[in-house]
Scaffold this active site. Structure first.
Site, PDB file in Angstrom:
ATOM      1  N   ASP A   1       0.837  -1.194   0.000  1.00 28.00           N
ATOM      2  CA  ASP A   1       0.000   0.000   0.000  1.00 28.00           C
ATOM      3  C   ASP A   1       0.875   1.248   0.000  1.00 28.00           C
ATOM      4  OD1 ASP A   1      -2.416  -1.435  -0.040  1.00 28.00           O
ATOM      5  OD2 ASP A   1      -2.329  -1.734   2.124  1.00 28.00           O
TER       6      ASP A   1
ATOM      7  N   LYS B   1       0.595  -7.753  -3.090  1.00 27.95           N
ATOM      8  CA  LYS B   1      -0.744  -7.252  -3.417  1.00 27.95           C
ATOM      9  C   LYS B   1      -0.636  -5.785  -3.812  1.00 27.95           C
ATOM     10  CE  LYS B   1      -4.024  -6.120  -0.269  1.00 27.95           C
ATOM     11  NZ  LYS B   1      -4.571  -4.833  -0.708  1.00 27.95           N
TER      12      LYS B   1
ATOM     13  N   ASP C   1      -5.761  -6.059  -6.209  1.00 30.80           N
ATOM     14  CA  ASP C   1      -6.890  -5.928  -5.277  1.00 30.80           C
ATOM     15  C   ASP C   1      -7.687  -4.666  -5.599  1.00 30.80           C
ATOM     16  OD1 ASP C   1      -8.524  -5.955  -3.013  1.00 30.80           O
ATOM     17  OD2 ASP C   1      -6.955  -5.243  -1.660  1.00 30.80           O
TER      18      ASP C   1
ATOM     19  N   LYS D   1     -11.156  -4.839  -6.110  1.00 33.81           N
ATOM     20  CA  LYS D   1     -12.502  -5.029  -5.532  1.00 33.81           C
ATOM     21  C   LYS D   1     -13.600  -4.480  -6.445  1.00 33.81           C
ATOM     22  CE  LYS D   1     -10.911  -4.641  -0.708  1.00 33.81           C
ATOM     23  NZ  LYS D   1      -9.588  -4.049  -0.794  1.00 33.81           N
TER      24      LYS D   1
ATOM     25  N   HIS E   1     -16.990  -3.811  -8.325  1.00 38.37           N
ATOM     26  CA  HIS E   1     -18.396  -3.893  -7.892  1.00 38.37           C
ATOM     27  C   HIS E   1     -19.190  -2.958  -8.791  1.00 38.37           C
ATOM     28  CE1 HIS E   1     -21.326  -3.854  -4.180  1.00 38.37           C
ATOM     29  NE2 HIS E   1     -21.928  -4.178  -5.315  1.00 38.37           N
ATOM     30  N   ASP E   2     -19.817  -3.520  -9.837  1.00 31.29           N
ATOM     31  CA  ASP E   2     -20.557  -2.697 -10.795  1.00 31.29           C
ATOM     32  C   ASP E   2     -21.554  -3.611 -11.501  1.00 31.29           C
ATOM     33  OD1 ASP E   2     -21.289  -0.666 -12.701  1.00 31.29           O
ATOM     34  OD2 ASP E   2     -19.300   0.224 -12.472  1.00 31.29           O
ATOM     35  N   ILE E   3     -22.205  -3.139 -12.546  1.00 36.25           N
ATOM     36  CA  ILE E   3     -23.150  -4.012 -13.245  1.00 36.25           C
ATOM     37  C   ILE E   3     -22.359  -5.116 -13.961  1.00 36.25           C
ATOM     38  CG2 ILE E   3     -24.942  -2.246 -13.498  1.00 36.25           C
ATOM     39  CD1 ILE E   3     -24.011  -1.907 -16.430  1.00 36.25           C
ATOM     40  N   PRO E   4     -22.993  -6.294 -14.158  1.00 33.70           N
ATOM     41  CA  PRO E   4     -22.250  -7.442 -14.705  1.00 33.70           C
ATOM     42  C   PRO E   4     -21.485  -7.141 -15.983  1.00 33.70           C
ATOM     43  CG  PRO E   4     -24.389  -8.170 -13.913  1.00 33.70           C
ATOM     44  CD  PRO E   4     -24.383  -6.677 -13.785  1.00 33.70           C
TER      45      PRO E   4
ATOM     46  N   THR F   1     -20.184  -4.367 -17.175  1.00 36.96           N
ATOM     47  CA  THR F   1     -18.997  -3.528 -16.924  1.00 36.96           C
ATOM     48  C   THR F   1     -17.902  -4.331 -16.237  1.00 36.96           C
ATOM     49  OG1 THR F   1     -20.425  -1.607 -16.741  1.00 36.96           O
ATOM     50  CG2 THR F   1     -18.237  -1.386 -15.788  1.00 36.96           C
TER      51      THR F   1
ATOM     52  N   THR G   1     -12.636  -6.430   6.461  1.00 35.08           N
ATOM     53  CA  THR G   1     -12.211  -6.719   7.837  1.00 35.08           C
ATOM     54  C   THR G   1     -12.244  -5.462   8.718  1.00 35.08           C
ATOM     55  OG1 THR G   1      -9.991  -6.665   6.896  1.00 35.08           O
ATOM     56  CG2 THR G   1     -10.846  -8.809   7.509  1.00 35.08           C
TER      57      THR G   1
ATOM     58  N   GLN H   1      -8.214  -1.747  11.440  1.00 34.70           N
ATOM     59  CA  GLN H   1      -8.789  -3.094  11.341  1.00 34.70           C
ATOM     60  C   GLN H   1      -9.527  -3.424  12.634  1.00 34.70           C
ATOM     61  OE1 GLN H   1      -8.889  -4.684   8.628  1.00 34.70           O
ATOM     62  NE2 GLN H   1      -6.974  -4.607   7.476  1.00 34.70           N
TER      63      GLN H   1
ATOM     64  N   ARG I   1       0.732  -3.379   7.069  1.00 39.68           N
ATOM     65  CA  ARG I   1       1.525  -2.566   7.985  1.00 39.68           C
ATOM     66  C   ARG I   1       2.402  -3.346   8.956  1.00 39.68           C
ATOM     67  NH1 ARG I   1      -3.734   1.012   9.029  1.00 39.68           N
ATOM     68  NH2 ARG I   1      -4.584  -1.001   8.385  1.00 39.68           N
TER      69      ARG I   1
HETATM   70  O1  C5P Z   1      -1.974  -2.829   6.735  1.00 44.84           O
HETATM   71  P1  C5P Z   1      -2.958  -3.972   6.793  1.00 44.84           P
HETATM   72  O2  C5P Z   1      -2.301  -5.305   7.104  1.00 44.84           O
HETATM   73  O3  C5P Z   1      -4.165  -3.677   7.638  1.00 44.84           O
HETATM   74  O4  C5P Z   1      -3.466  -4.089   5.263  1.00 44.84           O
HETATM   75  C1  C5P Z   1      -4.483  -4.983   4.877  1.00 44.84           C
HETATM   76  C2  C5P Z   1      -4.661  -4.916   3.391  1.00 44.84           C
HETATM   77  O5  C5P Z   1      -5.710  -5.813   3.017  1.00 44.84           O
HETATM   78  C3  C5P Z   1      -5.055  -3.539   2.859  1.00 44.84           C
HETATM   79  O6  C5P Z   1      -4.422  -3.388   1.587  1.00 44.84           O
HETATM   80  C4  C5P Z   1      -6.571  -3.630   2.681  1.00 44.84           C
HETATM   81  O7  C5P Z   1      -7.026  -2.831   1.617  1.00 44.84           O
HETATM   82  C5  C5P Z   1      -6.754  -5.111   2.347  1.00 44.84           C
HETATM   83  N1  C5P Z   1      -8.065  -5.687   2.670  1.00 44.84           N
HETATM   84  C6  C5P Z   1      -8.600  -5.693   3.941  1.00 44.84           C
HETATM   85  N2  C5P Z   1      -9.823  -6.243   4.193  1.00 44.84           N
HETATM   86  C7  C5P Z   1     -10.511  -6.826   3.210  1.00 44.84           C
HETATM   87  C8  C5P Z   1      -9.989  -6.830   1.905  1.00 44.84           C
HETATM   88  C9  C5P Z   1      -8.735  -6.268   1.678  1.00 44.84           C
HETATM   89  O8  C5P Z   1      -7.955  -5.203   4.856  1.00 44.84           O
HETATM   90  N3  C5P Z   1     -11.656  -7.425   3.472  1.00 44.84           N
END
Ligand code: C5P
Length: 250
Positions: free
Chosen positions: A10, A47, A74, A76, A78-81, A83, A137, A208, A229
Site C-alpha cells: 500500500d 498485493k 486488489d 474489488k 463492484h458494478d453491473i455485470p 462492466t 475486515t 482493522q 503494515r
Molecule cells: O496494513 P494492513 O495489514 O491492515 O493491510 C491490509 C490490506 O488488506 C489492505 O491493503 C486492505 O485494503 C486489504 N483488505 C482488507 N480487508 C478486506 C480486503 C482487503 O484489509 N476485506
C-alpha cells in the site's frame, strides 16, 4: 497454489514500492518447499491495491511481474455485470495471479467477472484466481447492523456471500481469518480463504477491527494471509516477513 504470505504494497508510488521490495534482494534466494509447492522467499507474493494502481496504472503490474513477483491485484470490482466482465477481461490480460470483486455485487456479477477474466487470461497457462470480498475486515457487526441495515449475524452474512461466490464459480473469498474455518466447512477445503487483518503480536490494529496473528490464522485454516503494515511499517520488514512466514507456514 498453497499457503503463502502476501505483502500488501500500500504505497503511493512505484518508486516507493520498488525501494521497499529491493530490500528483499538482500535475502539469499532461498527456495522453500511447502506442501506441494515451492516458494521463492526473495520474491514475495505482493498485493497491489487501489492507491498504487490508480497512481501508476498497469505498468506497475508489468514491472512487478517482470521482477518475478506473483501479483494479487486488489481492485474489488463492484458494478453491473457487463462492466465488470469487460473490466476483468482487461485485468486478465495483464497476467495477474489473483484478482477480486465484491461479493455484494451478486452471483450474476461474479459469473460475469469470471467469464471476462478467463477471456482476458486466455493466453496464460496458469489461470488467475478470482476471489470475492465478503465483508471488509474493517467492518464489524455493529456497523453492519446500524449503518448497512444487514440484520443477520456477521458470520451468517459472510457464509452466504462465500456460498454465492462458490455458486458463481469463483476460487475463494477474502475474509477475516476468524471466518476461515466456517467458510471451509460451508464451501469445501479447496475453496480459498485469503485473509487480511493480520497483525504480529504486539502490533497496533490500526483501522482493522477483526485482527489475528499469522499463527492463529494458520490454526483457523487460512490459505493465504495478506499482511500490510505489520511488514511495511516495520523498521526491519524482512524480519517481520520471515516471522509471518514461519508462524503461518512453519
Ligand atoms: O496494513 P494492513 O495489514 O491492515 O493491510 C491490509 C490490506 O488488506 C489492505 O491493503 C486492505 O485494503 C486489504 N483488505 C482488507 N480487508 C478486506 C480486503 C482487503 O484489509 N476485506
Amino acid at each position: 497454489m498453497g499457503k503463502d504470505v502476501i505483502i500488501a504494497c500500500d504505497f503511493a508510488s512505484a518508486e516507493e514500492t520498488i525501494r521497499f521490495l529491493d530490500k528483499f534482494n538482500k535475502i539469499r534466494s532461498e527456495v522453500v518447499r511447502c506442501d506441494d509447492i515451492t516458494v521463492s522467499v526473495s520474491r514475495p507474493f505482493v498485493k497491489i491495491g487501489m492507491e498504487l494502481f490508480y497512481s501508476e496504472g498497469p505498468q506497475i503490474v508489468r514491472t512487478l511481474k517482470e521482477r518475478g513477483h506473483k501479483v494479487f491485484l486488489d481492485l474489488k470490482l463492484h458494478d453491473i455485470p457487463n462492466t465488470v466482465k469487460k473490466t476483468m477481461q482487461v485485468l486478465g490480460a495483464y497476467g495477474v495471479d489473483m484478482v477480486n470483486v465484491h461479493a455484494g455485487g451478486g452471483i450474476e456479477m461474479m459469473k460475469a467477472a469470471k467469464e471476462g477474466l478467463m477471456l482476458g487470461a486466455a493466453r496464460f497457462a496458469d489461470k488467475p484466481k478470482l476471489i470475492a470480498v465478503t465483508q471488509l475486515t474493517s467492518t464489524d457487526e455493529a456497523t453492519m447492523h446500524n449503518e448497512l441495515l444487514i440484520d443477520v449475524p456477521l458470520a451468517e452474512a459472510v457464509r452466504q456471500y462465500a456460498l454465492n461466490a462458490r455458486a458463481a464459480g469463483l476460487d475463494g473469498v477474502v475474509c477475516s481469518a476468524h471466518e476461515a474455518a466456517d467458510i471451509h466447512m460451508a464451501c469445501g477445503m479447496d475453496f480459498l480463504t485469503v485473509t487480511p487483518g493480520i497483525r504480529l503480536a504486539g502490533d497496533s490494529a490500526g483501522d482493522q477491527k477483526r485482527v489475528m496473528t499469522p499463527a492463529d490464522a494458520r490454526d483457523q485454516g487460512a490459505d493465504y494471509i495478506v499482511v500490510g503494515r505489520s511488514i511495511t511499517g516495520e523498521s526491519k520488514p524482512i524480519d517481520a516477513y520471515q516471522r509471518c512466514r514461519s508462524e503461518f507456514i512453519g
